[in-house]
Scaffold this motif. Sequence first.
Motif, PDB file in Angstrom:
ATOM      1  N   ASN A 559       2.725   1.687   1.947  1.00  7.03           N
ATOM      2  CA  ASN A 559       2.993   1.951   3.369  1.00  7.03           C
ATOM      3  C   ASN A 559       2.616   3.365   3.791  1.00  7.03           C
ATOM      4  N   ALA A 560       2.879   4.342   2.931  1.00  8.32           N
ATOM      5  CA  ALA A 560       2.685   5.743   3.307  1.00  8.32           C
ATOM      6  C   ALA A 560       1.211   6.123   3.207  1.00  8.32           C
ATOM      7  N   ASP A 561       0.632   6.599   4.311  1.00  8.15           N
ATOM      8  CA  ASP A 561      -0.784   6.960   4.329  1.00  8.15           C
ATOM      9  C   ASP A 561      -1.093   8.113   3.382  1.00  8.15           C
ATOM     10  N   ASP A 562      -0.206   9.114   3.304  1.00  3.84           N
ATOM     11  CA  ASP A 562      -0.490  10.258   2.434  1.00  3.84           C
ATOM     12  C   ASP A 562      -0.495   9.844   0.964  1.00  3.84           C
ATOM     13  N   MET A 563       0.395   8.879   0.605  1.00  7.97           N
ATOM     14  CA  MET A 563       0.419   8.399  -0.778  1.00  7.97           C
ATOM     15  C   MET A 563      -0.864   7.618  -1.102  1.00  7.97           C
ATOM     16  N   LYS A 564      -1.318   6.797  -0.155  1.00 10.50           N
ATOM     17  CA  LYS A 564      -2.576   6.067  -0.357  1.00 10.50           C
ATOM     18  C   LYS A 564      -3.728   7.039  -0.576  1.00 10.50           C
ATOM     19  N   ALA A 565      -3.801   8.054   0.293  1.00  8.49           N
ATOM     20  CA  ALA A 565      -4.897   9.018   0.197  1.00  8.49           C
ATOM     21  C   ALA A 565      -4.844   9.772  -1.126  1.00  8.49           C
ATOM     22  N   ASP A 566      -3.644  10.116  -1.588  1.00  7.54           N
ATOM     23  CA  ASP A 566      -3.509  10.828  -2.862  1.00  7.54           C
ATOM     24  C   ASP A 566      -4.078  10.007  -4.020  1.00  7.54           C
ATOM     25  N   VAL A 567      -3.681   8.726  -4.092  1.00  9.40           N
ATOM     26  CA  VAL A 567      -4.131   7.878  -5.207  1.00  9.40           C
ATOM     27  C   VAL A 567      -5.643   7.688  -5.156  1.00  9.40           C
ATOM     28  N   LEU A 568      -6.178   7.358  -3.971  1.00 10.70           N
ATOM     29  CA  LEU A 568      -7.610   7.101  -3.869  1.00 10.70           C
ATOM     30  C   LEU A 568      -8.422   8.370  -4.117  1.00 10.70           C
ATOM     31  N   ALA A 569      -7.910   9.514  -3.686  1.00  4.70           N
ATOM     32  CA  ALA A 569      -8.634  10.770  -3.931  1.00  4.70           C
ATOM     33  C   ALA A 569      -8.725  11.051  -5.430  1.00  4.70           C
TER      34      ALA A 569
END
Length: 677
Positions: A559-569
């Motif tokens: 759900n959290a956009d910042d968490m998604k971005a962290d993992v994908l980065a």
Amino acid sequence: MNTLIEAVLNGWWQGLALTLMEWLVLREMTRVNAATKVAIWQITLAVVILLPAALWTAGHWRQAYQEPAQTQTGRMARRTATVRSPAPTGAATKSLQVQPPLVEVSDRHPLEMFVAISLCVALFQWARLLIGYLWMVRVKRTAKPSFIETPNVVPRNVRVLLSDEVGMPMAVGYLRPAILLPSALPAKLTAEQLNFVLLHEAAHLRRGDDWTTLAEGIIRALFSYQPAVYWILTQVRREREIACDDSVLAQADSARPYASALARLAEIGSRGRVPILATGAGRTKQIFDRLEILLDSGRNRLPTISGTGLLVAVVLLMGAMFQGAQLNRLVGLSDFSSRSVTSDGVNRREVKMRGEFEFSSDDKDVAEMSPGAMLVVEKSDAWNTRRIEFEPGEAGGVQRRYFSHGSLRQFDAEARQFTAAMLPEVARDQGRDIPLRVSRLMREHGADGALNEIRSIGSAGVKRLYLEELFRQAELKPEQLRHALKIAGQFGSDDDQRQFFETVQAKYPAAGLEAEAFEFIDHVHSDEARREMLTRVLESGNASEASLARMSRSVARMNADDMKADVLARAAQAFPHSLFQGFFEAAATIHSDGERERLLLTVLKERGQEPNTVAQVLQNAKDMSSDQAKANILVASATYFHGDAETLRSAEAVLSSIHSDSDRRRAMERLIQADES
């Protein structure tokens, strides 16, 4: 989080019990006046809504101050009549520890439904509150002023307004309070009757009921999951009307003229309900109920709060809260320090205890007890209820009593068999001597038997301790690891699940359990915990293409956009081009333009030199909302342009979707500069 949920659930039933007790007491206290009852109910409301916080704080206090005491020696020498918290894994202790609370969270699926229903009810209550406020503002704005004078007893600047939209007299606040009357009502009442009606509504405003009604509406919305709140607020509203009636009687020569005014109001008829943020006369039936109370000459009609009665109520209610709302102890129904109940619908087990205990070496009997200690284990099924009680003997040792079908029986072979079957379960669920117990399970039943035994443990926290100890002592096969992951899925705490997953990854980095591992991750509620677990998979260095493809789907479910971005980065370097489609599909689920921009700029920095990467980044940026973010990505991508047709088409598509002239010009200048160079 588990402790908080358990505190809320235990506060839920304890709040109901406290409210029922309060209602029964006040029903018998006929000499307590209505104003005092309102105050008592309001204090009860405060206690009920603070109960979860008190229970949660008490749980943390026990963990902070009681658990360290477990490492001390000489427990039985001190003979203190207390029940200890679970000892750390590996501690050399045989004393019985604190049982879980009456309500313990192990399976969160029913909780998810409970939370969903509570949220729906809360949204409904907030909507009611907002609609009620907007209605009050609109009616006050459209109501017609009147020349009716307000009673002198109101210390606030109050207006009397006439409106066709109200069906009964009512008082509304806040900074510009008013008394609203139906437009046709003044003509149907005598001057004396109208004055009594105004006195009643003025009493509400003098007491500040407009502000307390607003606070109660907010509490109802915040604590929509607690039925006790609704019951208490119903009692408050009822007693508040009677308290205002008493205030009018204090200014009248007798009750009959005011009763006549209420009877006339009921005869005219009140239409509709009292709005949520107003105080009003109520429907005709409610007026007749008040009339019956009004004419009771033996009732206490004092309009002020009784200091003595309120003080007694405060002491009792605050005592209940600071004792963790252990109502059974408060009223003397039980003197056990801990009680635990587990049930599967047919079989029920209850364990009650106080004091300290020493078990025998095989956990099948109690070897020693501190003075005043007691242990009761009861098991019920469809046919029978059996119970075993342990207490210190008068001449030393341990006294045992066995009950079957409610009758005391001899402590014979049947009793010993029951004891030997129940006590190991009690000891196991307390998390005591875990290394020794796991070693014995492995020796007697192997890893499969140990896993089956661990699965039956009621406490999720104890399950984790057993599983981690099993990992330390045994090498598990893939099928056994799958079994362990299923057991770990029953943990109530996201942090427990994360820690266990890290244990699995550390010891079995290449166990071939990608499907099971990601299914386990997807069932974790906290996005932060998911991020840490997915990062752990990446850092293991053994992430296969199948794992990376599955990771994209796991990220998309967060759900959290910042968490998604962290993992994908972090995963940008690991993904091969063949899996970039799934990578960018997961990136497209990031709704925050700032977080997606951060991710895409990272991909350009790390993979921009590779063919097709720039085009894929630009295609992903096209559906962003922020012109500035799209321009920033175009400017950054210009450094990595490869001059291929697909990249140019993607750049043109992004450029044409920018509406801001300044951002478009900035991007075009950079692209032209890159083309010239």
